[in-house]
Design a protein around this motif. Structure first.
Motif, PDB file in Angstrom:
ATOM      1  N   SER A  15       0.989  -1.260   0.024  1.00 35.82           N
ATOM      2  CA  SER A  15       0.193   0.084   0.003  1.00 35.82           C
ATOM      3  C   SER A  15       0.974   1.209   0.169  1.00 35.82           C
ATOM      4  O   SER A  15       0.376   2.167  -0.380  1.00 35.82           O
ATOM      5  N   ILE A  40      -5.124   4.871   4.589  1.00 37.18           N
ATOM      6  CA  ILE A  40      -5.843   5.118   3.344  1.00 37.18           C
ATOM      7  C   ILE A  40      -4.713   5.259   2.300  1.00 37.18           C
ATOM      8  O   ILE A  40      -3.853   6.212   2.583  1.00 37.18           O
ATOM      9  N   PRO A  64      -6.250   7.221  -2.935  1.00 35.90           N
ATOM     10  CA  PRO A  64      -7.849   7.511  -2.911  1.00 35.90           C
ATOM     11  C   PRO A  64      -8.362   7.898  -4.209  1.00 35.90           C
ATOM     12  O   PRO A  64      -7.364   8.299  -5.162  1.00 35.90           O
ATOM     13  N   ARG A  65      -9.515   7.130  -4.666  1.00 37.91           N
ATOM     14  CA  ARG A  65     -10.130   7.703  -5.919  1.00 37.91           C
ATOM     15  C   ARG A  65     -11.272   8.410  -5.600  1.00 37.91           C
ATOM     16  O   ARG A  65     -12.180   7.975  -5.061  1.00 37.91           O
ATOM     17  N   LYS A 115     -13.521   6.544  -3.021  1.00 41.13           N
ATOM     18  CA  LYS A 115     -13.268   4.995  -2.798  1.00 41.13           C
ATOM     19  C   LYS A 115     -11.738   5.094  -2.323  1.00 41.13           C
ATOM     20  O   LYS A 115     -10.868   5.555  -2.794  1.00 41.13           O
ATOM     21  N   PRO A 123      -8.938   3.082  -0.689  1.00 32.99           N
ATOM     22  CA  PRO A 123      -8.232   1.848  -0.183  1.00 32.99           C
ATOM     23  C   PRO A 123      -7.677   1.781   1.172  1.00 32.99           C
ATOM     24  O   PRO A 123      -6.692   2.674   1.302  1.00 32.99           O
ATOM     25  N   THR A 136     -11.407  -1.519   0.068  1.00 29.96           N
ATOM     26  CA  THR A 136     -12.021  -0.151  -0.377  1.00 29.96           C
ATOM     27  C   THR A 136     -13.174   0.360   0.427  1.00 29.96           C
ATOM     28  O   THR A 136     -14.025  -0.393   0.468  1.00 29.96           O
ATOM     29  N   TRP A 137     -12.990   1.412   1.035  1.00 26.51           N
ATOM     30  CA  TRP A 137     -14.113   1.935   1.701  1.00 26.51           C
ATOM     31  C   TRP A 137     -14.755   3.051   0.763  1.00 26.51           C
ATOM     32  O   TRP A 137     -14.124   3.902   0.381  1.00 26.51           O
ATOM     33  N   THR A 138     -15.912   2.777   0.426  1.00 24.57           N
ATOM     34  CA  THR A 138     -16.733   3.704  -0.505  1.00 24.57           C
ATOM     35  C   THR A 138     -17.736   4.461   0.085  1.00 24.57           C
ATOM     36  O   THR A 138     -18.448   3.916   1.011  1.00 24.57           O
ATOM     37  N   GLU A 175     -13.545  -2.328 -10.797  1.00 21.70           N
ATOM     38  CA  GLU A 175     -12.994  -2.644  -9.338  1.00 21.70           C
ATOM     39  C   GLU A 175     -13.026  -4.117  -9.451  1.00 21.70           C
ATOM     40  O   GLU A 175     -14.001  -4.989  -9.631  1.00 21.70           O
ATOM     41  N   PRO A 204      -5.464  -7.844  -1.970  1.00 25.40           N
ATOM     42  CA  PRO A 204      -5.712  -6.499  -2.486  1.00 25.40           C
ATOM     43  C   PRO A 204      -4.785  -6.368  -3.924  1.00 25.40           C
ATOM     44  O   PRO A 204      -3.738  -6.771  -4.091  1.00 25.40           O
ATOM     45  N   TYR A 232      -4.276  -3.528  -7.345  1.00 21.58           N
ATOM     46  CA  TYR A 232      -4.433  -2.461  -8.128  1.00 21.58           C
ATOM     47  C   TYR A 232      -4.751  -2.703  -9.270  1.00 21.58           C
ATOM     48  O   TYR A 232      -4.321  -3.454 -10.083  1.00 21.58           O
TER      49      TYR A 232
END
Length: 551
Positions: free
Chosen positions: A35, A106, A109-110, A133, A135, A141-143, A394, A400, A402
């Protein structure tokens, strides 16, 4: 054991992550290392001024919308000083944004903005909703959705009207977020035939094994909303992982022990450079092997973010073939140089006057592909990548990952770079192995390393004539082009080389993707200079060692 971290306001936050720092010695150390790199590299996907607005959105006020877009771009790109400077309270904004992203682990971020709108109270405020979104390292991922309030300043410009709630609607003076991780022991892991896979026998899997949990539930954790004073939990914003139905049952993966062992040995041909590769099945996306050099580093193969260079010409060619701009015999001149805002050139400044498009592909002519940029609309390359190849959607791989990014170019120079897999186009060996498999079969299959996971991707099959031309050109790249390093191997191999610029004065990364029968492979060698010269020996070793496709 549960580990906690949280957002704070105000006060010093965690130090920014260092790309080269050693991994933390926890059950998730490989995930954290993965990450960290994502945090650095994913920022390139949102250069300042490059909009995350969905295609077709027409903002109510262009100036306000542009400021919102720049704020989100800076936040996503970890340029927090820049993001804070766009607000009415830079000092507080900088601290909160840093503590929110670092405190909750995190990375990359997106942030996608929607249409701007004025509020109904007549105070002149403009609001820009956005989807976040986030990660969370090693978990998922927390959306969520929030919105940016913008207000016109005395000088006529716009600034984001700083409020805690713009970061997340539930963030306030009385409540903050806390990340809780449940540490799980590394489980037993088996390959597709039930053979045991351990970090001792397969060193490249050390970065992967800690990402599984017993029973296949994956790493577990949650983001809690807590009272700032008492620490009492007021709610749960997101949960990650599951208990796993298998208890102590080994995690059954799609990996193949023979392919994995061959991949480990093939890494020796990277000559000590950072490198990674992925091999997967064409017919269903199941990952057969993934390997990294050094083995103790992060999982570059799945979570790395690289410019894919000329291997991306598979996608660019697909876009041009789909809209009828070219055929294999179309003459597309290949000059030595081409200027589009800056000078682009071919590897070793080669040139092929009067070349056909097929020749341009097999010799990987940058200038020919760039000269065709006017044949594609601004978002067309990204649309094709997403619609047909699943890139940017996604993925739920089982660890995990990318999943790629193809932003809309902000100008002609960036559009030219995107045509040859440079600029802000981002991928990794998992993505490019999948792209190769899709080009060979015409149908995208979400890559997986553990069967039975979620698949939310939605793609369209490539037309058969396009697939036929892609396969023909990739085969010719081996028999008469830049992938000749694989020409002595049996199996009718098709391939594409790539050379990707990294930065001024640094050696290029070398890429090679290939397809043989029901297997697609991709390899990147950092600072490898050329694809054929660096990644070529790696994939030659792999394909030589496992002559038969797995059943």
């Amino acid at each position: 054991m549960t580990h906690l971290s949280s957002t704070h306001l105000p006060g010093p936050g965690p130090a920014p992550s260092d790309r080269r720092r050693p991994p933390r010695r926890t059950g998730l150390k490989a995930v954290v290392a993965v990450s960290v790199v994502l945090a650095v590299a994913a920022g390139g996907a949102y250069a300042a001024g490059a909009g995350p607005f969905a295609r077709g959105d027409e903002p109510l006020d262009p100036a306000a919308a542009a400021q919102a877009r720049a704020f989100l771009a800076d936040w996503a790109g970890d340029r927090l000083d820049g993001a804070a400077a766009r607000t009415t309270n830079p000092a507080t904004a900088r601290e909160v944004l840093r503590n929110f992203t670092s405190g909750l682990d995190i990375r990359g971020p997106r942030l996608t903005a929607a249409r701007a709108a004025r509020t109904g109270d007549g105070d002149g405020e403009v609001r820009v909703p956005f989807t976040a979104k986030m990660p969370v390292s090693g978990l998922g991922t927390w959306t969520y959705r929030s919105q940016l309030p913008l207000r016109k300043q005395g000088n006529g410009g716009w600034k984001v009207d700083w409020k805690l709630s713009l970061v997340h609607p539930h963030l306030s003076e009385s409540a903050k977020f806390r990340l809780e991780r449940e540490e799980t022991a590394a489980p037993q892991v088996t390959d597709r035939a039930g053979a045991s896979l351990t970090g001792g026998s397969y060193p490249s899997l050390q970065a992967v094994l800690g990402q599984f949990a017993p029973g296949g539930g994956g790493p577990r954790g949650a983001i809690r909303l807590v009272d700032r004073v008492t620490g009492d939990v007021e709610g749960t914003e997101a949960r990650f992982g599951g208990k796993g139905a298998g208890g102590d049952k080994p995690v059954a993966t799609t990996l193949d022990a023979s392919w994995q062992a061959a991949a480990e040995r093939a890494m020796a041909h990277a000559d000590g450079k950072n490198a990674s590769l992925v091999a997967l099945r064409v017919d269903n996306g199941e990952v057969l092997a993934m390997a990294n050099s050094p083995a103790t580093g992060f999982n570059r193969a799945v979570s790395g973010t690289y410019a894919p260079g000329s291997t991306w010409k598979i996608v660019t060619s697909s876009a041009l073939l789909l809209n009828g701009s070219v055929a294999q015999d179309t003459v597309v001149d290949c000059p030595r140089h081409l200027v589009v805002g800056k000078e682009f050139h071919n590897v070793e400044t080669s040139e092929f006057p009067g070349a056909t498009f097929r020749k341009d592909f097999t010799e990987s002519c940058n200038t020919a592909f760039i000269s065709l940029r006017g044949k594609l609309g601004g978002s067309e390359l990204g649309d094709v990548a997403r619609k047909y190849f699943g890139v940017g959607q996604e993925w739920h791989v089982g660890v995990p990952s990318y999943d790629g990014s193809v932003p809309v170019p902000k100008d002609e120079t960036e559009k030219a770079a995107s045509m040859i897999g440079q600029g802000r186009v981002q991928a990794n060996p998992l993505i490019m192995a999948s792209v190769t498999a899709t080009a060979a079969s015409g149908t995208f299959h979400q890559p997986v390393i553990v069967r039975g996971g979620e698949d939310t991707t939605r793609t369209t099959a490539l037309p058969a004539p396009v697939v036929a031309q892609l396969r023909s050109m990739m085969r010719a790249t081996v028999t008469e082009g830049t992938a000749h390093v694989l020409a002595d191997l049996p199996g009718g191999i098709g391939a594409k080389t790539g050379t990707a610029e990294v930065s001024e004065g640094e050696p290029n990364n070398g890429w090679l993707v290939a397809r043989r029968g029901n297997v697609a492979v991709a390899c990147v060698v950092e600072q490898g200079v050329t694809g054929g010269g660096s990644a070529g020996p790696v994939l030659h070793s792999l394909l030589s060692a496992v002559p038969d496709d797995p059943s």
